[in-house]
Design an enzyme around this catalytic site. Sequence first.
Site, short mmCIF file in Angstrom:
data_model
loop_
_atom_site.label_atom_id
_atom_site.label_comp_id
_atom_site.label_asym_id
_atom_site.label_seq_id
_atom_site.Cartn_x
_atom_site.Cartn_y
_atom_site.Cartn_z
N ASP A 1 -2.14 -18.76 0.40
CA ASP A 1 -3.07 -19.46 -0.51
C ASP A 1 -3.81 -20.58 0.21
O ASP A 1 -5.03 -20.70 0.15
CB ASP A 1 -2.36 -19.95 -1.78
N ASP B 1 -12.20 -9.64 4.07
CA ASP B 1 -13.44 -9.69 3.28
C ASP B 1 -13.90 -11.14 3.09
O ASP B 1 -15.09 -11.44 3.16
CB ASP B 1 -13.24 -9.05 1.89
N LYS C 1 3.68 -15.54 2.61
CA LYS C 1 3.98 -16.27 1.38
C LYS C 1 5.49 -16.48 1.35
O LYS C 1 6.20 -16.06 0.42
CB LYS C 1 3.46 -15.48 0.17
N TYR D 1 0.81 -1.21 0.00
CA TYR D 1 0.00 0.00 0.00
C TYR D 1 0.86 1.27 0.00
O TYR D 1 0.41 2.31 -0.46
CB TYR D 1 -0.92 0.04 1.22
N ASP E 1 -6.33 -7.35 4.03
CA ASP E 1 -7.46 -6.73 3.34
C ASP E 1 -8.31 -7.81 2.67
O ASP E 1 -9.53 -7.87 2.83
CB ASP E 1 -6.95 -5.73 2.30
#
Length: 378
Positions: free
Chosen positions: A219, A247, A187, A141, A243
């Site tokens: 993942d 959701d 990751k 970001y 983020d």
Amino acid sequence: MDARITVLPGDGVGPEVTAEAVACLATIAERFGHRFQFQEALIGGAAVDATGDPLPEATLALCRTSDAILLGAVGGPAWDRHPRDQRPESGLLRLRKGLGLYANLRPVSVHPSLEDASPLKPEIVRGTDLMFVRELSGGLYFGEPRSYSDEAAVNTLPYTRVEIERVARVAFDLATARRKNLASVDKANVLETSRLWRKVVDDLAPAYPEVKVQHHYVDSFAMALITRPRDFDVVLTENLFGDILSDEAAVLAGSLGLLPSASLGGSVGLFEPIHGSAPDIAGQDRANPIGTILSAAMLLRHALKLSAEALALDSAVNRVLKGGHGTGDLKGASHLHGTRSLGARIREAIRPPRKKVPRLVDSAYSWCGSPEGHSSNH
Ligand code: IPM
Ligand code: MN
């Protein structure tokens, strides 16, 4: 107590949901004998339209001198073609960064009366109780270099040990107060940043011997989250993964509109629902105000240290959900409401203070945000 709360309604459904949350805070103030002073300021597209800047200097100045900030949502199609620094989202990102808010707490739990609201099977979602700790001031970001041309674009994913360690401490503290189980998501099989993330978490673990730490690749965690959500307690992850995963986790709860958040770590905390501005339903009295009302409860708990008041607001929401009340996004709600009438129901359900507050029930949330040990300056 006296408290000054800055309200940033923002765009889309933001003004409607913050109005209900402010009204709930006013009811709490009245029933518990506090004086809350609310000051509104511009952010996002509304601020772009009025001033040309998604985070006017006056807004940031007001936020810095308040005890807490309540925000609705930012963004919308009207500003989608603006250059990046004049998009509503950059106002929110500059506010988070400017206030030093590096730890974003996103609790996700499944209310017993909403087990059927999720598209997932009730036996999968039942009993889910998660606390996401999303790093909020670093990563992709904010990483430099970044650039865009129609032929090539660059974003960068940097993290320092200091940035990882301070947010990891928040997660370890929360895990210690909760079920002592920390999932760190990265990751590390591909990204150097994630290798460092894993190393820093491992280096910190001996300081929290009670907490069981497990590392997950993002993942496979994305799959585990919706196939065996009960296996997890506190989930620690970097900005973009957090983020996305939060959701995804909203599917467990039944609606994105239910979920609150608290952004902590600086001298003043920011409280906002995790949903966006939902321009398609804006101004129609259809938005679910619960995510913002529960954010107001987090504001009471974390910024103002009013745990009995926070509990009273949480319980009011729980009672209303238990009664089958909800907005249209809640599949299975037997009594359908608009934004305003659901807010009014919740305010009616706020019980006056009890003499004794059960401390234990609240202890899982008692983490406080800033290095000084206070997330407000009263
Ligand atoms: C959120 C939102 C923001 C984010 C946007 C509006 C910048 O999606 O709070 O989750 O990506 O952090
Ligand atoms: Mn988001």
